[in-house]
Design a protein around this motif. Structure first.
Motif, short mmCIF file in Angstrom:
data_model
loop_
_atom_site.label_atom_id
_atom_site.label_comp_id
_atom_site.label_asym_id
_atom_site.label_seq_id
_atom_site.Cartn_x
_atom_site.Cartn_y
_atom_site.Cartn_z
N CYS A 67 -3.37 -5.81 3.78
CA CYS A 67 -3.25 -4.73 2.79
C CYS A 67 -4.36 -4.82 1.74
O CYS A 67 -4.91 -3.80 1.31
CB CYS A 67 -1.88 -4.78 2.12
SG CYS A 67 -0.50 -4.33 3.20
N PRO A 114 2.53 4.77 0.12
CA PRO A 114 2.14 6.06 0.70
C PRO A 114 1.96 7.11 -0.39
O PRO A 114 2.74 7.20 -1.34
CB PRO A 114 3.34 6.42 1.60
CG PRO A 114 4.10 5.15 1.77
CD PRO A 114 3.85 4.34 0.54
N ALA A 153 -11.89 -1.80 6.24
CA ALA A 153 -10.89 -1.32 7.18
C ALA A 153 -10.81 -2.17 8.44
O ALA A 153 -9.72 -2.48 8.94
CB ALA A 153 -11.19 0.13 7.54
N PHE A 197 0.85 -1.18 0.00
CA PHE A 197 0.00 0.00 0.00
C PHE A 197 0.88 1.23 0.00
O PHE A 197 1.34 1.69 1.03
CB PHE A 197 -0.92 -0.01 1.22
CG PHE A 197 -2.15 0.82 1.07
CD1 PHE A 197 -3.37 0.22 0.81
CD2 PHE A 197 -2.11 2.20 1.15
CE1 PHE A 197 -4.53 0.98 0.67
CE2 PHE A 197 -3.24 2.97 1.00
CZ PHE A 197 -4.46 2.35 0.77
N PHE A 207 -7.62 -3.57 3.28
CA PHE A 207 -7.62 -2.10 3.32
C PHE A 207 -7.88 -1.53 1.92
O PHE A 207 -8.64 -0.57 1.76
CB PHE A 207 -6.28 -1.59 3.84
CG PHE A 207 -6.16 -1.57 5.34
CD1 PHE A 207 -7.08 -0.88 6.11
CD2 PHE A 207 -5.13 -2.24 5.98
CE1 PHE A 207 -6.97 -0.85 7.51
CE2 PHE A 207 -5.00 -2.22 7.36
CZ PHE A 207 -5.92 -1.53 8.12
N SER A 208 -7.27 -2.13 0.90
CA SER A 208 -7.45 -1.63 -0.46
C SER A 208 -8.88 -1.80 -0.94
O SER A 208 -9.35 -1.03 -1.78
CB SER A 208 -6.50 -2.38 -1.42
OG SER A 208 -5.15 -2.12 -1.09
N LEU A 231 -4.68 5.45 9.14
CA LEU A 231 -5.14 6.03 7.89
C LEU A 231 -6.61 5.71 7.64
O LEU A 231 -7.36 6.54 7.10
CB LEU A 231 -4.29 5.49 6.73
CG LEU A 231 -4.59 6.01 5.32
CD1 LEU A 231 -4.32 7.51 5.23
CD2 LEU A 231 -3.74 5.26 4.28
N ARG A 288 0.29 2.47 10.74
CA ARG A 288 0.04 3.53 9.75
C ARG A 288 -1.27 3.30 9.02
O ARG A 288 -2.11 4.21 8.90
CB ARG A 288 1.19 3.59 8.75
CG ARG A 288 0.99 4.62 7.64
CD ARG A 288 2.14 4.62 6.66
NE ARG A 288 2.11 3.50 5.75
CZ ARG A 288 1.44 3.46 4.60
NH1 ARG A 288 0.69 4.49 4.24
NH2 ARG A 288 1.49 2.40 3.82
N LEU A 289 -1.45 2.09 8.51
CA LEU A 289 -2.66 1.79 7.75
C LEU A 289 -3.90 1.84 8.64
O LEU A 289 -4.96 2.32 8.22
CB LEU A 289 -2.54 0.43 7.07
CG LEU A 289 -1.55 0.36 5.91
CD1 LEU A 289 -1.42 -1.07 5.39
CD2 LEU A 289 -1.96 1.29 4.78
N SER A 290 -3.77 1.37 9.86
CA SER A 290 -4.92 1.40 10.77
C SER A 290 -5.34 2.84 11.07
O SER A 290 -6.53 3.17 11.06
CB SER A 290 -4.59 0.64 12.05
OG SER A 290 -4.36 -0.73 11.79
N HIS A 330 1.23 0.74 -5.73
CA HIS A 330 2.13 -0.08 -4.92
C HIS A 330 3.55 0.19 -5.40
O HIS A 330 3.77 1.01 -6.30
CB HIS A 330 1.79 -1.56 -5.09
CG HIS A 330 1.90 -2.02 -6.50
ND1 HIS A 330 3.11 -2.36 -7.10
CD2 HIS A 330 0.97 -2.16 -7.48
CE1 HIS A 330 2.92 -2.69 -8.36
NE2 HIS A 330 1.63 -2.57 -8.62
N GLU A 336 3.96 -0.22 9.70
CA GLU A 336 3.02 -0.34 8.59
C GLU A 336 1.62 -0.68 9.09
O GLU A 336 0.62 -0.13 8.62
CB GLU A 336 3.52 -1.43 7.63
CG GLU A 336 2.66 -1.65 6.40
CD GLU A 336 2.76 -0.54 5.37
OE1 GLU A 336 2.23 -0.73 4.26
OE2 GLU A 336 3.37 0.51 5.67
#
Length: 659
Positions: free
Chosen positions: A522, A28, A530, A26, A525-526, A560, A556-558, A52, A553
């Motif tokens: 990932c 940034p 979530a 994922f 999330f994509s 986001l 960060r994704l959580s 990606h 990571e």
């Protein structure tokens, strides 16, 4: 006489560790860019975008120490110029020194200080950077490329830097030469697409120059495409915009990209001249049509970024970038025809002119600079040199500094598929462990099945390998968790997230692994799932809580995607040392702030004058916006309503480049 040597140099530098164990899925800051443009512009906006950085993993293990470290360097020199190249850092032209005038033509950064700006995270400022592949700072900008030394027929030494770029599966090479009495450094570029597919390709040569008050950027253009923050790309006349002369970089208050629309028939150049008419001019053959100016602006965020990236006796070293690319803007890629090459020649030249010749009316200044360039190095001469040096560009030479031998593996792959090697004159050496995994798949028809706790050797998503994996799981690899995992990576690379989930889930059915949980998280999330994404990342972290990069990571994704409570649970899995990491603390503060613990979150962000995260992502205002959110929410508790502008953000955490 012109000379070329390969030796060691020492400089202050931060530590840069190995690439992460997990693929960078994922990416940034990935986004599409709209445009307020009419249909006549002919731009390839968003063509070739990727969400990606596969098959690469991240380079995020670094610090901002300033120990004296040793680097391999190629030094190309004559009586006028001295050029220093660092092959382990993407072949960066680290410095270009004018011996006659005793001045640096480009920023000679006194320290190597990586920050989170590139496709794979680590990036550093200064010198001249070579960006090949996809939009953004190159995957190889902090990685090693090949280096070779040879000579032309007349004895002129030539430095060749080259690599196989894995995202586009193309080769790039740069042949540098500096004739005996030349005041110009030449760079001959060659990109090769050896496949039978049209591929989107991106190239920008990025030149960092010292930002001086009263200095000016001059290009043969009257219009520019502007890329500013989240605004759509738009076109405007230059140099005057809203009463401000934008050809003077210090007139810009915010970070801005200007992509100059140079007419097809005009010379391709860009000059940077200080108030005394002294500077550098970059010129090229016709193929390199794009020119750009990037400024950080005078905002607090722009100032903080420059201070983070450079160090001149403890202070920021203001700089800007002048750049050149194969498309008009960096929001585009170019359709690279199959079985073809793209070549051009660049020249880096010191320039000195009378101040009144370059600081008056813009069109007059442009004509004066172009006349100087025509007299010094004509467009016809550049095109002739490009043709004359082609025979050298195809000369097989042995490398003396080794990069990653992915090109050697691709040559084996193409031969197995009945195709010609992509660039047989480039010496990629022998395969290493990362490549041998895939060579065994090519030879044996099945992938290794290691212990799930073992680190993955490498990743591959190229079409030919994708086809081999799909074939293998139908037979020899039907029950191989690792083959299904890598197949999931391939589907993820093609943005087929549903199929990627199926592959990762099949891998987990066969054997539990942190790698498949990471991929599945990932992918979820994509897909916008979530809650499920955070759960899968938690499972990945439970199996490998000793991996700091995975923890960052996952958190960060959580954050986001607004999954703040899982972040608090993730923190419990980490060691005290990892919990103390500044970026982990930043994510922790975000989670606390959005679960009601405002005072605790504020204390974390304000500690020691402001939380300093060396690996905060460029353009990521999440810590700044969290602080503003906290202060506004605390005001609400007191019955007060305040705006964002009413909040005084500690300077150390204010990385906003736009207001």
């Amino acid at each position: 006489m012109s000379t070329l040597v390969f030796e060691k140099i020492k400089m202050k530098a931060g530590r840069l560790g190995k690439a992460t164990d997990y693929p960078l899925l994922f990416k940034p800051g990935a986004f599409e860019k709209g445009g307020r443009l009419d249909e006549s512009e002919g731009l390839y906006l968003n063509y070739g975008k990727v969400m990606h950085t596969l098959p690469y993993s991240s380079l995020d293990d670094y610090d901002h120490s300033e120990d004296l470290r040793e680097f391999d360097a190629f030094i190309l020199e004559n009586s006028h110029l001295k050029a220093v190249f660092i092959p382990s850092l993407g072949g960066r032209l680290w410095s270009l020194y004018d011996k006659d005038e005793q001045r640096d033509l480009v920023i000679n950064n006194p320290v190597f200080r990586p920050c989170n700006l590139a496709l794979r995270n680590a990036w550093f400022s200064g010198g001249v950077e070579w960006n090949c592949g996809v939009r953004g700072h190159s995957p190889l900008t902090c990685d090693k490329v090949y280096g070779a030394m040879y000579k032309a027929e007349d004895g002129t030494p030539i430095l060749r830097l080259y690599a196989f770029e894995r995202m586009r599966a193309v080769t790039f090479q740069i042949d540098f030469f500096l004739p005996d009495d030349s005041r110009n450094l030449y760079a001959r570029m060659r990109l090769v697409n050896g496949s039978d597919q049209v591929k989107p390709i991106y190239w920008w040569s990025t030149i960092a120059v010292e930002q001086k008050e009263g200095a000016r950027v001059i290009v043969p253009a009257s219009e520019t495409y502007v890329n500013h923050g989240s605004d759509p790309v738009y076109k405007t006349a230059i140099p005057m915009v809203d009463g401000v002369d934008t050809s003077y970089p210090t007139n810009h208050t915010e970070a801005t990209d200007h992509f100059f629309k140079i007419p097809d028939e005009a010379r391709k150049f860009e000059a940077y001249l200080d108030k005394n008419g002294v500077g550098i001019i970059h010129a090229s053959t016709r193929r390199l049509k794009g020119r750009k100016m990037f400024v950080w602006g005078t905002s607090q965020g722009g100032q903080n970024w420059q201070k983070a990236l450079t160090n001149k006796e403890g202070e920021k070293q203001p700089y800007l970038e002048i750049q050149a690319g194969i498309c008009y803007t960096q929001n585009e890629s170019y359709p690279f025809p199959p079985h073809s090459c793209i070549e051009w020649l660049e020249a880096y030249c010191p320039i000195t002119m009378a101040p009144e010749a370059v600081h008056g009316e813009y069109e007059t200044a442009r004509k004066n600079v172009e006349a100087w360039l025509d007299q010094t190095l004509s467009a016809e001469r550049l095109e002739t040199m490009l043709a004359e040096t082609k025979k050298y560009a195809l000369e097989p030479v042995n490398c003396c500094f080794k990069g990653h031998p992915w090109g050697a593996l691709d040559n084996e792959l193409q031969q197995a598929c009945g195709e010609k090697p992509i660039a047989p004159y480039l010496d990629f050496g022998e395969l290493e462990d990362e490549q041998k995994l895939w060579e065994r798949l090519l030879i044996n028809g099945h992938l290794d099945e290691p212990d799930p706790a073992a680190l993955p050797a490498s990743f591959m998503v190229q079409d030919e390998w994708f086809a081999l994996l799909k074939k293998s799981v139908k037979s020899a690899d039907k029950f191989n968790w690792n083959a299904w995992y890598h197949l999931g990576i391939c589907f993820y690379a093609r943005e087929d997230y549903d199929r990627a989930c199926e592959m990762f889930e099949r891998s987990l059915e066969l054997k539990t692994s942190t790698w498949a949980y990471h991929g599945l998280g990932c992918a979820k999330f994509s897909l916008g799932e979530a809650e499920s994404g955070a759960q899968m990342m938690m499972k990945a972290l439970e199996l490998n809580s000793g991996n700091l990069q995975l923890a960052k990571e996952a958190m960060r994704l959580s954050c986001l995607f607004g999954q703040y409570r899982p972040v608090l649970r993730m923190l419990d899995l980490l060691s005290d040392a990892y919990r103390a990491d500044p970026l982990i603390q930043g994510f922790y503060a975000m989670a606390l702030a959005h679960t009601g613990e405002l005072e605790r979150a504020k204390a974390i962000l304000e500690k020691d004058g402001g939380l300093q995260c060396d690996d905060l992502r460029e353009g990521d205002d999440s810590i700044t916006s969290t602080y503003i959110f906290i202060v506004k929410e605390l005001a609400k508790r007191e019955g007060r309503e305040i705006s964002d502008r009413d909040v005084t953000v500690p300077q150390k955490i204010d990385f906003r480049m736009f207001h």
